[in-house]
Design a protein around this motif. Sequence first.
Motif, mmCIF file in Angstrom:
data_model
loop_
_atom_site.group_PDB
_atom_site.id
_atom_site.type_symbol
_atom_site.label_atom_id
_atom_site.label_comp_id
_atom_site.label_asym_id
_atom_site.label_seq_id
_atom_site.Cartn_x
_atom_site.Cartn_y
_atom_site.Cartn_z
ATOM 1 N N LEU A 37 0.803 -1.218 0.000
ATOM 2 C CA LEU A 37 0.000 0.000 0.000
ATOM 3 C C LEU A 37 0.840 1.275 0.000
ATOM 4 C CD1 LEU A 37 -2.999 -1.007 2.263
ATOM 5 C CD2 LEU A 37 -2.955 -0.731 -0.206
ATOM 6 N N TRP A 38 2.099 1.199 0.445
ATOM 7 C CA TRP A 38 2.940 2.400 0.374
ATOM 8 C C TRP A 38 3.182 2.799 -1.076
ATOM 9 C CZ3 TRP A 38 3.403 6.262 3.290
ATOM 10 C CH2 TRP A 38 3.432 6.150 4.675
ATOM 11 N N ILE A 39 3.081 1.844 -1.967
ATOM 12 C CA ILE A 39 3.258 2.143 -3.396
ATOM 13 C C ILE A 39 2.209 3.154 -3.858
ATOM 14 C CG2 ILE A 39 3.150 1.154 -5.726
ATOM 15 C CD1 ILE A 39 4.330 -1.430 -4.472
ATOM 16 N N ILE A 40 1.003 3.050 -3.317
ATOM 17 C CA ILE A 40 -0.071 3.979 -3.707
ATOM 18 C C ILE A 40 -0.390 4.959 -2.573
ATOM 19 C CG2 ILE A 40 -1.088 2.498 -5.463
ATOM 20 C CD1 ILE A 40 -3.160 1.609 -3.379
ATOM 21 N N TRP A 41 0.560 5.189 -1.700
ATOM 22 C CA TRP A 41 0.468 6.185 -0.622
ATOM 23 C C TRP A 41 -0.616 5.903 0.411
ATOM 24 C CZ3 TRP A 41 4.472 9.105 0.184
ATOM 25 C CH2 TRP A 41 5.329 9.346 -0.873
ATOM 26 N N LEU A 42 -1.021 4.650 0.551
ATOM 27 C CA LEU A 42 -1.979 4.288 1.595
ATOM 28 C C LEU A 42 -1.358 3.402 2.660
ATOM 29 C CD1 LEU A 42 -5.198 3.627 -0.503
ATOM 30 C CD2 LEU A 42 -4.670 5.610 0.883
ATOM 31 N N GLY A 43 -0.059 3.191 2.570
ATOM 32 C CA GLY A 43 0.628 2.346 3.541
ATOM 33 C C GLY A 43 0.542 2.870 4.957
ATOM 34 N N TRP A 44 0.361 4.163 5.122
ATOM 35 C CA TRP A 44 0.271 4.744 6.457
ATOM 36 C C TRP A 44 -0.916 4.172 7.227
ATOM 37 C CZ3 TRP A 44 -4.132 7.415 7.675
ATOM 38 C CH2 TRP A 44 -4.930 7.827 6.610
ATOM 39 N N ILE A 45 -1.958 3.757 6.532
ATOM 40 C CA ILE A 45 -3.121 3.163 7.202
ATOM 41 C C ILE A 45 -2.714 1.869 7.898
ATOM 42 C CG2 ILE A 45 -5.399 2.124 6.847
ATOM 43 C CD1 ILE A 45 -5.734 4.098 4.485
ATOM 44 N N ILE A 46 -2.044 0.984 7.167
ATOM 45 C CA ILE A 46 -1.595 -0.287 7.737
ATOM 46 C C ILE A 46 -0.510 -0.026 8.783
ATOM 47 C CG2 ILE A 46 -0.587 -2.550 7.235
ATOM 48 C CD1 ILE A 46 -3.418 -2.107 6.103
ATOM 49 N N HIS A 47 0.328 0.952 8.534
ATOM 50 C CA HIS A 47 1.384 1.294 9.488
ATOM 51 C C HIS A 47 0.766 1.674 10.837
ATOM 52 C CE1 HIS A 47 5.746 2.891 9.395
ATOM 53 N NE2 HIS A 47 5.446 2.534 10.626
ATOM 54 N N LEU A 48 -0.239 2.535 10.821
ATOM 55 C CA LEU A 48 -0.935 2.916 12.062
ATOM 56 C C LEU A 48 -1.649 1.727 12.685
ATOM 57 C CD1 LEU A 48 -2.412 6.411 11.189
ATOM 58 C CD2 LEU A 48 -0.481 5.891 12.678
ATOM 59 N N TRP A 49 -2.285 0.904 11.858
ATOM 60 C CA TRP A 49 -2.980 -0.281 12.359
ATOM 61 C C TRP A 49 -1.990 -1.208 13.062
ATOM 62 C CZ3 TRP A 49 -4.520 -4.954 8.945
ATOM 63 C CH2 TRP A 49 -5.216 -5.893 9.717
ATOM 64 N N SER A 50 -0.814 -1.356 12.491
ATOM 65 C CA SER A 50 0.219 -2.206 13.086
ATOM 66 C C SER A 50 0.632 -1.700 14.470
ATOM 67 C CB SER A 50 1.424 -2.257 12.150
ATOM 68 O OG SER A 50 2.472 -2.982 12.708
#
Length: 68
Positions: A44-57
């Motif tokens: 998801l970081w490829i499409i700039w949404l990785g921060w969502i999973i990062h926060l979830w983690s």
Amino acid sequence: MTAGQGSSGNVLAAICSFFIPGLGQLVQGRPFKALIMFVLAAVLWIIWLGWIIHLWSIIDAALFKPRG
């Protein structure tokens, strides 16, 4: 002896996940969940949404309650 939610172990795990998504879950002995978090964040970081999973983690590591 297992530590509960809010323990220093969970704080350490959340800090680990802050730097690398899934690392906190790995520290807690949850390798499958760690792999899911890491792969989802990377993809998801490829499409700039990785921060969502990062926060979830981070939140998941901080709120983890061991069974038993």
